[in-house]
Design a protein around this motif. Structure first.
Motif, PDB file in Angstrom:
ATOM      1  N   UNK B 119     -62.749  -5.087  28.440  1.00 32.44           N
ATOM      2  CA  UNK B 119     -62.089  -5.768  29.458  1.00 32.44           C
ATOM      3  C   UNK B 119     -63.124  -6.772  30.104  1.00 32.44           C
ATOM      4  N   UNK B 120     -64.548  -6.366  30.383  1.00 31.86           N
ATOM      5  CA  UNK B 120     -65.311  -7.309  30.748  1.00 31.86           C
ATOM      6  C   UNK B 120     -65.577  -8.320  29.817  1.00 31.86           C
ATOM      7  N   UNK B 121     -65.262  -8.160  28.445  1.00 28.94           N
ATOM      8  CA  UNK B 121     -65.796  -9.380  27.349  1.00 28.94           C
ATOM      9  C   UNK B 121     -64.428 -10.473  27.780  1.00 28.94           C
ATOM     10  N   UNK B 122     -63.168  -9.852  27.677  1.00 31.51           N
ATOM     11  CA  UNK B 122     -62.264 -10.936  27.473  1.00 31.51           C
ATOM     12  C   UNK B 122     -62.052 -11.611  28.941  1.00 31.51           C
ATOM     13  N   UNK B 123     -62.658 -11.062  30.055  1.00 28.52           N
ATOM     14  CA  UNK B 123     -62.552 -11.421  31.474  1.00 28.52           C
ATOM     15  C   UNK B 123     -63.694 -12.769  31.727  1.00 28.52           C
ATOM     16  N   UNK B 124     -65.007 -12.189  30.896  1.00 24.47           N
ATOM     17  CA  UNK B 124     -66.087 -13.330  30.937  1.00 24.47           C
ATOM     18  C   UNK B 124     -65.621 -14.428  30.256  1.00 24.47           C
ATOM     19  N   UNK B 125     -65.048 -14.285  28.978  1.00 29.62           N
ATOM     20  CA  UNK B 125     -64.712 -15.476  28.483  1.00 29.62           C
ATOM     21  C   UNK B 125     -63.516 -16.251  28.772  1.00 29.62           C
ATOM     22  N   UNK B 126     -62.638 -15.707  29.724  1.00 27.38           N
ATOM     23  CA  UNK B 126     -61.688 -16.607  30.419  1.00 27.38           C
ATOM     24  C   UNK B 126     -62.219 -17.078  31.550  1.00 27.38           C
ATOM     25  N   UNK B 127     -63.663 -16.832  31.989  1.00 28.13           N
ATOM     26  CA  UNK B 127     -64.325 -17.459  33.009  1.00 28.13           C
ATOM     27  C   UNK B 127     -65.169 -18.896  32.504  1.00 28.13           C
ATOM     28  N   UNK B 128     -65.790 -18.280  31.317  1.00 25.33           N
ATOM     29  CA  UNK B 128     -66.848 -19.324  31.009  1.00 25.33           C
ATOM     30  C   UNK B 128     -66.620 -20.015  29.665  1.00 25.33           C
ATOM     31  N   UNK B 129     -65.411 -19.745  29.076  1.00 25.19           N
ATOM     32  CA  UNK B 129     -64.980 -20.614  27.821  1.00 25.19           C
ATOM     33  C   UNK B 129     -64.854 -22.148  28.611  1.00 25.19           C
ATOM     34  N   UNK B 130     -64.775 -23.288  27.340  1.00 23.12           N
ATOM     35  CA  UNK B 130     -64.876 -24.380  27.889  1.00 23.12           C
ATOM     36  C   UNK B 130     -63.670 -24.698  28.868  1.00 23.12           C
ATOM     37  N   UNK B 224     -69.901  -8.740  24.507  1.00 21.15           N
ATOM     38  CA  UNK B 224     -70.352  -9.932  24.077  1.00 21.15           C
ATOM     39  C   UNK B 224     -69.594 -10.687  23.140  1.00 21.15           C
ATOM     40  N   UNK B 225     -68.973  -9.823  22.245  1.00 18.43           N
ATOM     41  CA  UNK B 225     -68.218 -10.505  21.017  1.00 18.43           C
ATOM     42  C   UNK B 225     -67.314 -11.583  21.345  1.00 18.43           C
ATOM     43  N   UNK B 226     -66.710 -11.301  22.641  1.00 19.49           N
ATOM     44  CA  UNK B 226     -65.374 -12.364  23.162  1.00 19.49           C
ATOM     45  C   UNK B 226     -65.934 -13.564  23.725  1.00 19.49           C
TER      46      UNK B 226
END
Lengths: 348, 286, 298
Positions: B119-130, B224-226
């Protein structure tokens, strides 16, 4: 008289530390015995061995002639009051006291009405009627202690053991409980062994006092016997304040600096010795007639009496002298001292 | 008097006790520990050893494995360091200052312990992805966090955040006010008081938190992987390499990387613990 | 004896620590800056990710959210996650109590080694926790051929997922119980035994009530990890949709298939679990502070 609890040569070793080095003691039914000693003397170790909470490394403890090793904890029937009380905090006062009765196997368990009645009687005995429904956290220290006592008495113990029963209480409560416990013992007559490091407590409460020091039994006897006739220097100095005078015993006299200070006719000590004198056994005298003379350096109030500290030439420590009704000497005054009573031990 | 010890030390390794149940409880824990943890870990070592020294060395020195290990350990150390600094600060703020919502925030610090890593992974991805919430703001500035080693760092900071706070907090809370008052009465400035009275007891606790955060971060996978992008040699972490090897049914290769990770992290944790022990002695702790 | 004299020895009231006194304060500016930096850091790393989960989950409204969760694969993932927790937690309770009992109530040589080994899974990567079971039970693992001949499947099936979850949650309950039971000491048990209680009765009537809150605390943390575990389970599950995907794995699958709303919808359930866990944990810490001597390092 019969022996209820026979301890023979009890020994216990913790790693390299010998907590008990062979202690023997016989306790008779109905006795109230104090195990007295400084911390580390082995008194609590001995109590736990009697209770069966710890295992002997040597020797034997027998109850009514039966070796303790052959008895389960339940069959030992020991009523133990722990120093921390070890009350079950999730149980009410009533359920704490009833615990031992309810824990019996079904065929020996009293019916629940009988348990209720016994719990009520015990709480009345320890003067806690009306607090049945309280939890231990809702009680004062003194009340907790009495719950622990009632819980231990509920199983009709062969021996009641108390570990520093007044240790966690403040001074006023201690005094009240002491008198109350003495009274309770004379009414119920339970054979009781309690551990304490407080001489006054032991002397006031116990029928007999057993003094332990470094894992050995130094002396056992009635409070009067051990106080008036201490068998060892340790007992003498542990049971009250003393002045120690290094003396030489020759020809039935104890000599300090070529002065005969005390008639030692009844002792068989010869040569270098220590003379132990309690402050109340030193009496003021005229300096010119007394073989022991010195200068008053301080006079202080010491509870109900006053106490003078007298410097004697050749002694590094001043002597404590209790002053009763007589007029107190003034600071710097030269006084003589007469020894009324003393204990003589060969120098170590 | 000689003391015979017949009955007491029945077995030399255990003290006899009146409290029952040692046999059964010890039996259960040792059996469970062996079946669930120790035997499987032994299988890992066995499998890795079966690869043979030449293969092990080839794998261990391959650029892709080295790159992944460097990233996992480097980012974990860096993240633990960030958490050390902010963890001490947050612990200080939570213990010493009063502000609205303090209890709520105190409780929230443990979120990374409770929130599943995926959950943390996909949330971080949604925040920091380009194209993410913050990533899209940073992209015009030429800053990339998602799908770079910086993204790995963000994830590892997140999962290690509570450790330092929770080890330092009790030390600060139990510190006697008298110590600071004594220092102040002796004329020390506030900063000097902080430095000489507060830092020495806090530092070892903070180090403990640092080690825990590091140990957790080194092996982290889910969060991490997301966000890492998983570019070989750039943003590929060591645990992912294990998963890739497994997917290729290269059990021995996966085991070798696994053992490498374990050995490296135990060496680093041991070194950090020795350092912390030295620190404690230096600062006068027992 | 009067009860007035007995009431005097109440609990000592310690001087509160951690409060600002004249000699302990920083200037208002320093205070505001420190609070600002600390809260800013927490907002960025805690509040933002949590908020994003719910924002993304509801990005296309309630209907899409519900559809994401009501999907049969999502429902079976929820079922599997609950099943795995229901199996692992009772095992962990028994093993954790046994471990704490052995360690906290008895003295034996090698105790510190045992404690370190119980803690070992904390410092092993979850991926390795999964890997070890693949090496043992996988098709090409040490016991693979034997299991195949017996028709047993562990890897890519429920038993593997349970084992991997047991590995990563192994220390949780013992870790909470050991410090608490050590702090309690043996006096209560000794008292019960001298009063004639059997060992089993002593455990049920005395020990268990004493440790119940720290046990519950451990169960809470254990459950959060068991339901949320990703790395270890990912390795052993095989990710067979609707069969071996737990909720976290299902989140990954949905996310990788660009079904963002569904992924975040399932993730939001896990986030809710985390919030409930935190709330319950905080309640226990507040209400039963004395009875939870936890180390709190998970």
């Amino acid at each position: 008289m019969s022996v209820l609890l026979q301890i023979d040569n009890a020994a216990r070793q913790f790693g390299s530390f010998a907590a008990l080095k062979g202690v023997s003691l016989a306790i008779e039914p109905g006795e109230l015995v104090a195990l007295l000693g400084p911390s580390g003397s082995g008194k609590t170790t001995l109590l736990r061995l009697i209770a069966g909470l710890d295992f002997l490394d040597g020797g034997r403890i027998a109850f009514d002639g039966v070796d303790g090793n052959a008895l389960s904890l339940r069959d030992r029937r020991i009523g133990m009051v722990f120093q921390s009380y070890a009350l079950f905090r999730h149980l009410t006062v009533r359920d704490n006291v009833a615990f031992g009765l309810r824990a019996r196997p079904r065929q020996e368990r009293p019916p629940s009405a009988e348990i209720d009645r016994r719990v009520r009687d015990l709480l009345a005995l320890v003067q806690l009627d009306g607090l049945e429904g309280r939890f231990p956290s809702e009680l004062s220290g003194g009340q907790r202690q009495r719950v622990a006592l009632a819980r231990a008495l509920a199983i009709e113990p062969r021996v009641l053991l108390l570990d520093e029963p007044f240790g966690a209480l403040d001074a006023k409560v201690r005094k009240d409980l002491r008198a109350w416990l003495r009274d309770l013992h004379s009414r119920t007559g339970h054979t009781t062994v309690f551990v304490t490091h407080d001489q006054d407590e032991a002397l006031e409460l116990a029928d007999r006092v057993a003094i332990l020091h470094q894992g050995r039994l130094e002396q056992v006897g009635t409070p009067d016997a051990i106080y008036d006739h201490p068998a060892t220097p340790f007992v003498c100095s542990f049971l009250g304040e003393t002045n120690r005078l290094p003396v030489e015993v020759q020809g039935g006299q104890a000599w300090l600096d070529d002065q005969p200070v005390y008639a030692a006719s009844t002792t068989n000590v010869i040569g270098p010795a220590d003379l132990y004198v309690r402050p109340q056994h030193l009496k003021l005298d005229r300096p010119d007639v007394s073989p022991l003379a010195g200068v008053v350096e301080f006079v202080r109030r010491h509870g109900a009496i006053r106490r003078a500290e007298v410097a004697i030439r050749g002694l590094s420590k001043r002597l404590d002298v209790d002053i009763g009704g007589e007029i107190a000497p003034s600071h710097g005054e030269r006084v003589g001292l007469r020894i009324q009573k003393a204990h003589l031990f060969a120098a170590a | 008097m000689s003391i015979a010890s017949p009955a007491n030390h029945g077995s030399a390794w255990r003290e006899r006790s009146i409290v029952p149940g040692f046999g059964i409880s010890f039996g259960i824990i040792v059996t469970a520990l062996s079946l669930i943890v120790l035997i499987p870990l032994a299988a890992l070592v066995l499998k890795a050893a079966s690869a043979g020294p030449a293969d092990i060395w080839a794998l261990a020195s391959s650029p892709r494995v080295l790159g992944a290990l460097r990233l996992s350990f480097g980012a974990a150390l860096l993240a633990a360091f960030v958490n050390l600094v902010f963890g001490v600060l947050i612990a200080w703020v939570l213990v010493r200052y009063e502000f609205p919502g303090k209890r709520f925030i105190d409780a929230a610090v443990d979120l990374p312990f409770a929130l599943p890593t995926a959950v943390a992974g996909i949330a971080l991805a949604a925040i920091y992805a380009p194209n993410g919430w913050i990533g899209s703001l940073l992209a015009p500035l030429g800053i990339k966090i998602g799908y770079t080693p910086a993204g790995v760092l963000m994830a590892l900071i997140f999962i290690g955040l509570p450790f330092v706070v929770r080890t330092v907090q009790p030390v600060l809370a139990e510190m006697e006010a008298e110590l600071e008052e004594a220092a102040a009465l002796l004329g020390a400035s506030r900063w000097r008081t902080v430095w000489s009275v507060i830092v020495p007891p806090v530092l070892p606790a903070a180090m403990t938190g640092f080690v825990l955060a590091f140990a957790r971060a080194v092996g982290e996978y889910g969060s991490v992987i997301f966000i890492a992008g998983n570019v070989p040699m750039v943003s590929e972490i060591a645990p992912l390499l294990i998963v890739i090897r497994l997917e290729q049914f290269d059990y021995a290769g996966a085991a070798v990387i696994g053992v490498l990770m374990l050995v490296l992290s135990f060496i680093i944790i041991l070194a950090l613990n020795l350092f912390q022990g030295a620190l404690r002695r230096r600062l006068g702790h027992v | 004896m009067s009860d007035a004299s007995l009431a005097a020895d109440a609990l000592p009231v310690g001087r509160p620590t951690g409060h600002r006194t004249v000699a302990r304060g920083e200037s208002a500016v320093v205070r505001v800056v420190l609070i600002g930096v600390g809260l800013g850091f927490l907002a960025l790393f805690l509040a933002l990710p949590l908020a994003i989960v719910f924002l993304e989950a509801f990005a296309r409204g309630w209907g899409a959210y519900r559809a994401g969760i009501a999907d049969p694969d999502s429902l079976s993932a929820i079922q599997l996650t609950l099943l795995v927790a229901a199996i692992t937690i009772p095992i962990n309770v028994v093993v954790g109590i046994a471990g704490a009992w052995a360690v906290a109530k008895h003295e034996f040589r090698g105790k510190s080694v045992l404690v370190s080994l119980i803690d070992l899974p904390f410092s092993v990567s979850p991926v390795i926790a999964g890997l070890v079971y693949v090496l043992l039970f996988g098709a090409q693992g040490y016991l693979g051929p034997f299991l195949k001949s017996q028709g047993l499947q562990i890897i890519f099936a429920l038993p593997g997922i349970v084992l991997a979850t047991l590995f990563v949650t192994f220390p949780f309950i013992a870790r909470e119980l050991i410090p608490h039971m050590q702090a309690l000491g043996n006096a209560d048990e000794e008292a019960a035994l001298t009063l004639g209680a059997s060992p089993w009765r002593t455990f049920l009537m005395v020990t268990l009530p004493n440790i119940k809150w720290s046990l519950l605390y451990g169960v809470l943390l254990c459950n959060a990890r068991a339901m949320g575990e990703f790395g270890a389970v990912a390795v052993v599950s095989g990710k067979i949709r609707g069969l071996t995907t737990t909720m976290p794995l299902h989140v990954e699958i949905l996310y990788n298939e660009y079904m963002s709303v569904a992924a975040f919808a399932v993730a939001s359930l896990l986030a809710l679990l985390a919030l409930v866990t935190l709330a319950a944990k905080t309640f226990l810490e507040w209400r039963y502070a004395d009875e939870i001597v936890a180390t709190r390092r998970h």
